[in-house]
Enzyme design. Structure first.
Site, PDB file in Angstrom:
ATOM      1  N   SER A   1       0.828  -1.191   0.000  1.00  0.00           N
ATOM      2  CA  SER A   1       0.000   0.000   0.000  1.00  0.00           C
ATOM      3  C   SER A   1       0.870   1.251   0.000  1.00  0.00           C
ATOM      4  CB  SER A   1      -0.903  -0.019   1.231  1.00  0.00           C
ATOM      5  OG  SER A   1      -1.737   1.098   1.204  1.00  0.00           O
ATOM      6  N   GLY A   2       0.554   2.181  -0.881  1.00  0.00           N
ATOM      7  CA  GLY A   2       1.320   3.421  -0.950  1.00  0.00           C
ATOM      8  C   GLY A   2       2.528   3.339  -1.870  1.00  0.00           C
TER       9      GLY A   2
ATOM     10  N   SER B   1      -5.634   5.951  -0.609  1.00  0.00           N
ATOM     11  CA  SER B   1      -5.419   4.524  -0.827  1.00  0.00           C
ATOM     12  C   SER B   1      -6.641   3.890  -1.473  1.00  0.00           C
ATOM     13  CB  SER B   1      -5.138   3.874   0.524  1.00  0.00           C
ATOM     14  OG  SER B   1      -5.002   2.491   0.393  1.00  0.00           O
TER      15      SER B   1
ATOM     16  N   THR C   1      -1.577   2.627  -8.131  1.00  0.00           N
ATOM     17  CA  THR C   1      -2.679   3.260  -8.832  1.00  0.00           C
ATOM     18  C   THR C   1      -2.169   4.373  -9.741  1.00  0.00           C
ATOM     19  OG1 THR C   1      -4.098   2.693  -6.997  1.00  0.00           O
ATOM     20  CG2 THR C   1      -4.914   4.358  -8.506  1.00  0.00           C
TER      21      THR C   1
HETATM   22  N1  LIG Z   1       5.279   8.143 -10.023  1.00  0.00           N
HETATM   23  C1  LIG Z   1       4.919   8.959  -9.026  1.00  0.00           C
HETATM   24  N2  LIG Z   1       5.290  10.254  -9.028  1.00  0.00           N
HETATM   25  C2  LIG Z   1       4.945  11.076  -8.031  1.00  0.00           C
HETATM   26  N3  LIG Z   1       4.221  10.713  -6.965  1.00  0.00           N
HETATM   27  C3  LIG Z   1       3.805   9.440  -6.897  1.00  0.00           C
HETATM   28  C4  LIG Z   1       4.133   8.495  -7.914  1.00  0.00           C
HETATM   29  N4  LIG Z   1       3.599   7.317  -7.575  1.00  0.00           N
HETATM   30  C5  LIG Z   1       2.955   7.513  -6.412  1.00  0.00           C
HETATM   31  N5  LIG Z   1       3.065   8.791  -5.985  1.00  0.00           N
HETATM   32  C6  LIG Z   1       2.511   9.389  -4.762  1.00  0.00           C
HETATM   33  O1  LIG Z   1       2.233   8.364  -3.821  1.00  0.00           O
HETATM   34  C7  LIG Z   1       0.859   8.345  -3.472  1.00  0.00           C
HETATM   35  C8  LIG Z   1       0.387   6.921  -3.314  1.00  0.00           C
HETATM   36  O2  LIG Z   1       0.397   6.265  -4.563  1.00  0.00           O
HETATM   37  P1  LIG Z   1      -0.743   5.233  -4.979  1.00  0.00           P
HETATM   38  O3  LIG Z   1      -0.578   4.931  -6.422  1.00  0.00           O
HETATM   39  O4  LIG Z   1      -2.075   5.722  -4.533  1.00  0.00           O
HETATM   40  O5  LIG Z   1      -0.324   3.985  -4.087  1.00  0.00           O
HETATM   41  P2  LIG Z   1      -0.975   2.532  -4.095  1.00  0.00           P
HETATM   42  O6  LIG Z   1      -2.034   2.484  -5.161  1.00  0.00           O
HETATM   43  O7  LIG Z   1       0.179   1.619  -4.393  1.00  0.00           O
HETATM   44  O8  LIG Z   1      -1.489   2.330  -2.712  1.00  0.00           O
HETATM   45  C9  LIG Z   1       0.149   9.101  -4.583  1.00  0.00           C
HETATM   46  O9  LIG Z   1      -1.001   9.739  -4.140  1.00  0.00           O
HETATM   47  C10 LIG Z   1       1.198  10.096  -5.032  1.00  0.00           C
HETATM   48  O10 LIG Z   1       1.167  11.231  -4.194  1.00  0.00           O
HETATM   49  C1  LIG Z   2      -6.019  10.642  -5.427  1.00  0.00           C
HETATM   50  O1  LIG Z   2      -4.982  10.206  -6.262  1.00  0.00           O
HETATM   51  C2  LIG Z   2      -5.198  10.450  -7.617  1.00  0.00           C
HETATM   52  C3  LIG Z   2      -4.065   9.816  -8.321  1.00  0.00           C
HETATM   53  O2  LIG Z   2      -4.163   8.430  -8.157  1.00  0.00           O
HETATM   54  C4  LIG Z   2      -5.311  11.957  -7.862  1.00  0.00           C
HETATM   55  O3  LIG Z   2      -5.589  12.197  -9.213  1.00  0.00           O
HETATM   56  C5  LIG Z   2      -6.420  12.488  -7.015  1.00  0.00           C
HETATM   57  O4  LIG Z   2      -6.493  13.880  -7.140  1.00  0.00           O
HETATM   58  C6  LIG Z   2      -6.196  12.135  -5.570  1.00  0.00           C
HETATM   59  N1  LIG Z   2      -7.324  12.557  -4.770  1.00  0.00           N
HETATM   60  C7  LIG Z   2      -7.200  12.929  -3.517  1.00  0.00           C
HETATM   61  C8  LIG Z   2      -8.457  13.299  -2.817  1.00  0.00           C
HETATM   62  O5  LIG Z   2      -6.120  12.995  -2.958  1.00  0.00           O
HETATM   63 MG   LIG Z   3      -4.008   2.097  -5.052  1.00  0.00          MG
END
Ligand SMILES: Nc1ncnc2c1ncn2[C@@H]1O[C@H](COP(=O)(O)OP(=O)(O)O)[C@@H](O)[C@H]1O
Ligand SMILES: *[C@@H]1O[C@H](CO)[C@@H](O)[C@H](O)[C@H]1NC(C)=O
Ligand SMILES: [Mg+2]
Ligand SMILES: *[C@@H]1O[C@H](CO)[C@@H](O)[C@H](O)[C@H]1NC(C)=O
Ligand SMILES: *[C@@H]1O[C@H](CO)[C@@H](O)[C@H](O)[C@H]1NC(C)=O
Length: 714
Positions: free
Chosen positions: A164-165, A216, A169
């Site tokens: 996670s994190g 998340s 996504t």
């Molecule tokens: N390639 C990237 N460049 C910049 N920020 C990123 C990148 N990948 C992830 N992040 C940051 O990390 C946060 C968590 O990523 P996310 O894709 O939601 O994690 P997961 O789906 O693995 O739980 C995002 O909201 C973003 O702020």
């Molecule tokens: C959640 O993350 C997505 C990228 O995955 C971003 O486009 C969106 O603005 C974020 N929303 C919040 C509420 O942080």
């Molecule tokens: Mg995710």
């Protein structure tokens, strides 16, 4: 791995409690049999490293400096944990490079800051290039998939995995943006835009703030992007699974419920939302438990207008949208409905309970009926039906179960309508799938949700292993090496522990059917059945209500409490019947397809109920759903690819006496039981001792006439 010849001072990695791995250099020659190594750390301190005389295991060697920073981990001379970590660290710290290959796998580090590497000109730079010619990038992986889809006419899947994190996504989204940009649109007005517009909707309803990730995704998602003959995007289809329903009624400290609830509360002042009688998120039990209603840098009111815009883009008209928000607002009010104790097994809801009034108004149902069925239950014996009052605790649990049920129905309905909006009228020629699955999870307290997620990951890992081995095998084929042995961690035993007859899920389903079944009795049955005979199963020393599973990634302790309830996932049928009398269309739609839905899952899995069991089958439990979805929907493509290779036909000729001699030679002195043997002409994966892996089980029949008994010696 060979230890350098005497006289050369080797550099090694030593395990370190703080830094995980520390670099050190040998300062004296080592001869096999020595009990200690004399080493010097980088800061000059000298240390002695004790060699375990039973294994003679030496610390892992460092790679030559010239190799460190390579963009493909497989080009390192030594590939072990410290080498991988060090290489990734050097690339990231020194050069802000977040992507590194490991063969066909792209490893990504989450930079937690916006990097200027995702603009349109970068997409254009990757378009049409070969993966190996460019710096590692998610766009290179996307291009590879696109190229194979377009040029070789093969359907593709990209699997994004990690904890996670980790950035799953975000990565999945960049991959989709890539396809939207490079695929020449085929007339149909802004399909790409609609595909991308599905994200904010799914995020609003399926994402939440956790302690690990402000945003998340609390559900798994598999999106298939459809292309026409000319490789233009024509539509998409999404499958979701394992939505974390418990979050609707409970959040741990520092966490939030799904974003949409806060978006609604932050927009409660808008005239069109006035009838919902909302206030701020702090006012509702289901949004204030984590005591953390705000996310830094996020304006929930602004996010609400994003969500609405996305719905509109997908063709959900304003009045349909209002019905969705109305149901969500009703859930907020439901969470505040107070139940009063009357006696040990009797409770009531006051006739002037404002929140229940608003709930019923928003849901278009009768207050009296709802209040009655929140505090009563219908019981059925073989001869009669009667109504029984319930305790306050049962009523509160029932209220929460209802809230979860409504939310998950709504979620499912929204996924369906997003799919409808993304459906293409044209015939789909090929697809690229993107799987964004929660990674392996282990928390201080792990429950049913973690169990399901980790089980899904266990399955994913298995498919991944087999897929990579198939590719590796193709390499060997090119080099005309006839047979090869690959060390392989086979997780089939762990999967069996979970899904086999009398395994964890089977015992859970069985316990759920017992009239007096409980989490505790289930735990006892797990211990009695599995403890002695399964190496992947353990009991914590100090608990009779928990069990440990040795997953491929880690040992995880699960608390049994709540498993039965969550697996049964029951709601009070009478409460649903009240909702089914609603005067609102959407609500009727949410609950109308109860029967249809169950019969279609049955068809999908081929699970046919035995006579007289149909009623039992209707209550399909989550455990079963997980199995069905993951196996049938998500991985079917990969499995199909793998089973294209049928080894049986030529197998006998290939197992010649010389082959047996070769294998015997190769196996000499090997102690690992988990070794994969591959016939490089046709795929043929067998773990030793001779247990064919699950995927090949159907296609690989080892002819009994072959004397391969020597293989089981190991
Ligand atoms: N390639 C990237 N460049 C910049 N920020 C990123 C990148 N990948 C992830 N992040 C940051 O990390 C946060 C968590 O990523 P996310 O894709 O939601 O994690 P997961 O789906 O693995 O739980 C995002 O909201 C973003 O702020
Ligand atoms: C959640 O993350 C997505 C990228 O995955 C971003 O486009 C969106 O603005 C974020 N929303 C919040 C509420 O942080
Ligand atoms: Mg995710
Ligand atoms: C790819 O998937 C489509 C369905 O979307 C199917 O019709 C086609 O046959 C598949 N192609 C291959 C090569 O399997
Ligand atoms: C199979 O081979 C082993 C030695 O590799 C031998 O001991 C055994 O008797 C053989 N069995 C048969 C049925 O030929």
């Amino acid at each position: 791995i060979h230890w350098p010849v005497a006289g050369q001072y080797a550099r090694v990695w030593l395990p370190d409690a703080e830094e995980v791995w520390k670099s050190a250099e040998l300062i004296k020659d080592y001869t096999p049999g020595d009990l200690t190594l004399s080493l010097q750390l980088e800061d000059g301190t000298e240390v002695e490293y004790k060699v375990d005389p039973t294994t003679d295991k030496l610390p892992p060697l460092r790679n030559p400096n010239i190799l460190v920073g390579e963009n493909d981990l497989t080009s390192l001379s030594y590939l072990h944990e410290p080498a991988v970590l060090h290489n990734l660290k050097v690339r990231f710290i020194d050069s802000k490079l977040i992507y590194t290959y490991c063969g066909i796998v792209l490893v990504a580090i989450n930079p937690y800051e916006a990097l200027p590497i995702y603009e349109a000109d970068i997409i254009n730079a990757y378009s049409g290039q070969n993966m190996g010619d460019m710096d590692p990038h998610i766009f290179a992986v996307a291009e590879e998939a696109y190229k194979h889809m377009a040029r070789d006419e093969k359907n593709q899947s990209i699997i994004v995995s990690g904890e996670s994190g980790a950035g799953k996504t975000v990565s999945a989204k960049y991959a989709m943006r890539y396809f939207a940009t490079v695929s020449c649109s085929s007339g149909e007005a802004n399909v790409e835009e609609r595909v991308l517009a599905s994200s904010p909707i799914m995020e609003a309803l399926g994402n939440a703030k956790t302690t690990r990730n402000d945003n998340s995704s609390r559900f798994g998602k598999y999106i298939e992007i459809g292309f026409d003959k000319k490789h233009g995007i024509i539509g998409a289809n999404m499958k979701t699974y394992l939505l974390e329903k418990s979050r609707v009624v409970f959040q741990a400290h520092g966490e939030r419920n799904y974003h949409i609830f806060y978006q609604l509360c932050a927009s409660s002042h808008l005239p069109e939302f006035k009838p919902f009688k909302l206030g701020c998120a702090d006012d509702f039990h289901c949004t204030n438990q984590g005591q953390s209603p705000v996310i830094d840098g996020v304006d929930d009111a602004k996010e609400m207008s994003n969500t609405r815009r996305a719905f509109s883009l997908l063709g959900t008209c304003d009045s349909d949208q209002m019905e969705i928000y109305q149901i969500l607002a009703a859930i907020l009010h439901l969470s505040n409905v107070e139940v009063k104790d009357q006696s040990a097994d009797r409770c009531s809801i006051l006739p002037d309970n404002v929140h229940l009034m608003v709930f019923c108004e928003l849901m278009g149902v009768s207050f009296e009926e709802m209040a009655h069925w929140l505090c009563h239950r219908k019981l059925q014996t073989t001869t009669e039906t009667y109504v029984k009052s319930v305790s306050k605790m049962n009523a509160v649990n029932g209220r929460d179960a209802l809230a979860k049920h409504i939310y998950s129905r709504l979620f499912k309905w929204i996924v369906d309508s997003v799919n409808n909006a993304l459906k293409s009228a044209k015939k789909q020629h090929s697809f690229i799938g993107v799987l964004d699955i929660y990674g392996f999870e282990t928390f201080d307290v792990n429950s049913f949700e973690q169990f399901c997620i980790n089980y899904a990951n266990e399955k994913l890992q298995q498919q991944f292993n087999l897929h990579v081995f198939k590719l590796e095998q193709e390499e060997y084929m090119k080099e005309a090496i006839p047979w090869t042995l690959i060390d392989f961690y086979d997780n089939q035993p762990c999967i069996n522990l979970i899904e086999a007859k009398l395994g964890v899920l089977d015992l859970l389903d069985e316990e759920c059917r017992m009239p007096k079944g409980s989490d505790d009795t289930w735990a006892q049955k797990l211990y009695n059945t599995l403890l002695k005979q399964n190496a992947h199963f353990d009991k914590p020393r100090l608990s009779n209500r928990a069990f440990i599973i040795h997953h491929f990634a880690d040992k995880v302790e699960y608390q049994c409490e709540g498993f039965l309830e969550k697996n049964k996932d029951t709601v009070n049928e009478e409460q649903i019947n009240v909702l089914k009398k609603s005067k609102f269309d959407l609500l009727l739609k949410l609950f109308e397809d109860d029967e249809k839905a169950t019969s279609s899952t049955k068809k999908l899995t081929g699970i046919s109920g035995r006579a007289g069991q149909s009623q039992r089958d209707n209550k399909k439990t989550v455990g079963l759903q997980v199995r069905c979805l993951i196996i049938v929907c998500v991985f079917s493509q990969i499995i199909k690819v793998l089973t294209l290779y049928t080894p049986v036909i030529e197998f006998e000729e290939r197992v010649s006496t010389s082959f047996i001699a070769t294998i015997e030679n190769l196996l000499k002195g090997r102690v690992e039981s988990s070794t994969l043997m591959i016939d490089t002409k046709k795929i043929f994966s067998v773990t030793l001792p001779f247990t064919p892996s699950s995927v090949s089980l159907e296609t690989i029949q080892i002819p009994a006439s072959l004397n391969l008994s020597f293989l089981t010696r190991i």
